[in-house]
Design an enzyme around this catalytic site. Structure first.
Site: not given
Ligand code: NAD
Length: 408
Positions: A110, A224, A228
């Site tokens: 990381k 997000g 979604y």
């Molecule tokens: P993102 O920024 O696209 O979406 C985050 C979402 O969470 C948004 O809709 C935001 O409005 C919402 N949010 C923020 N605070 C909130 C709260 N207090 N209550 C409810 N909703 C809240 O991020 P992402 O890429 O969708 O990542 C989300 C999680 O998944 C993170 O923990 C990330 O580390 C993990 N993750 C992401 C991926 C990836 O491929 N993007 C892969 C593995 C893990």
């Protein structure tokens, strides 16, 4: 103070008694565990850039390479004010675990910069990204360490870093970074991969319980990228998505929502805290870490929690949910669709031959299903939680590779 890395080491220590039953040579095992309590390499540097106004600014930057017994180090780059050495080590360890859970040939790493990128102009962001690429160039590469986007980084940033790396090394090497734009060798299907992978895992879990998608209600916290696409594919596969939320609040309809119509915006009718306690079959935290805590775990009414976010359940909440017989499908399994398609991107770059979205999905499903089946078998045999089974299998795979290499 809460330390993410202390938590990671605790998760490692918890499976040691199970591992002791697997290895005759206890000394060798202990040596391997000791090695796994610290990263193999940790690099740090202050990155200096000129701001648009002419002033100089300096940003601490890190790259943590945790373990590469199973293959090149693999892990994202995060731009965030809270980035610190402790967090880097924990996230790098978890990457090694995730790659071992889905049995893809990578170790874990990381990287990150302590910066709030929202206050930088695009030119400043590019200068900082290029500086970071220059910093890591000597110790990354397709067969060394393969970075990717993480919080606040994206395909454009990977493109700037790739250009810097290739200029310095004098050769094209797209497999050095994943999560690139399609035009530069990114993979079809990467954006939706994490959500899609989670649905494959959930379907397999329900199959073992003899439950049908159609009768299963789902509430998703976070709308997000991950939330979604998870909700989108869940609906496509016949699940009843009854609630979703973003940082402003949630929308709930016990009869089911139409995810496609919610894509742009929605008017909240419940709070995020209420969403967590809905009477649904599956609760899907897909927003931030520490959503389910010792304070609210007693109020969770779902039969199963599918962790799509990283670290959404605190260790205290984990114990409460286990006592209440609520299955928790852990993040290190549920959200690995993303890193798996990153692996596909690397494979395509190395082969110089590109797949369609359909081919990507055809290859993703069996990997997710087989990772789930391995864990389910371990849960049944050892009567442990899904998280313990995932850590047990992953750490065992890493230790086996370390032993084969003669590192211990
Ligand atoms: P993102 O920024 O696209 O979406 C985050 C979402 O969470 C948004 O809709 C935001 O409005 C919402 N949010 C923020 N605070 C909130 C709260 N207090 N209550 C409810 N909703 C809240 O991020 P992402 O890429 O969708 O990542 C989300 C999680 O998944 C993170 O923990 C990330 O580390 C993990 N993750 C992401 C991926 C990836 O491929 N993007 C892969 C593995 C893990």
């Amino acid at each position: 103070m809460f330390s993410a890395f202390d938590n990671a080491i605790k998760q490692l220590s918890e499976v040691v008694p199970l591992l002791e039953k697997e290895y005759a040579d206890k000394k060798k095992l202990q040596k391997a565990i000791d090695l796994l309590k610290r990263p193999q390499n940790f690099y740090r540097k202050a990155l200096k850039i000129k701001l648009d106004g002419g002033k100089n600014a300096s940003f601490p930057a890190f790259r943590c390479q945790y373990n590469n017994a199973r293959g090149p180090f693999k892990g994202g780059i995060r731009f965030h004010p809270n980035v610190c050495e402790d967090e880097m080590k924990a996230l790098a360890f978890w990457m090694a675990v995730k790659c071992a859970v889905v049995d893809i040939p990578y170790g874990g790493s990381k990287g990150g910069i302590v910066v709030d990128p929202s206050v930088l102009s695009e030119k400043e962001l590019r200068r900082l990204s290029v500086k970071y690429a220059e910093f890591i160039t000597p110790f990354v590469g397709p067969w060394v360490d393969v970075p990717a986007p993480d919080v606040n980084t994206n395909g454009q940033i990977m493109a700037w870093m790739l250009e810097s790396y290739e200029k310095k090394t004098g050769r094209q090497a797209p497999a050095t970074f994943t999560g690139k734009p399609i035009e530069l060798g990114g993979s079809q299907g990467r954006i939706e991969a994490t959500g899609q992978g989670g649905v494959y895992v959930l379907e397999q879990y329900l199959r073992t319980k003899g439950q049908k998608n159609q009768r299963t209600s789902v509430a998703v916290q976070g709308f997000g990228n991950v939330g979604y696409w998870f909700a989108y594919f869940a609906q496509k596969e016949g699940f009843k998505v009854v609630a979703v939320s973003n940082s402003k609040g949630g929308i709930y309809n016990p009869k089911g929502l139409d995810v496609n119509k919610l894509a742009d915006s929605f008017k909240p009718n419940i709070t995020n805290e209420e969403l967590l306690t809905l009477d649904v079959d599956v609760l899907v935290p897909a927003a931030l870490e520490n959503a389910i805590t010792g304070a609210n775990a007693k109020k969770i009414n779902a039969k199963c929690v599918l962790e799509m976010a990283n670290g959404p359940t605190t260790p205290e909440a984990d114990v409460i949910l286990a006592k209440r017989k609520i299955d928790v499908i852990p993040d290190v399994l549920a959200n690995t669709g993303g890193v798996t398609v990153s692996y596909f991107e690397w494979v395509q770059n190395l082969g110089g031959y590109y797949w369609t979205k359909e081919e990507v999905n055809r290859k993703l499903k069996p990997i997710m299903v087989s990772a789930f089946d391995d864990i389910q078998k371990t849960v049944d045999e050892k009567k442990i939680t899904y998280r313990q089974a995932a850590y047990f299998l992953a750490i065992k795979r890493i230790i086996d590779a370390m032993m084969l290499r003669g590192r211990v």
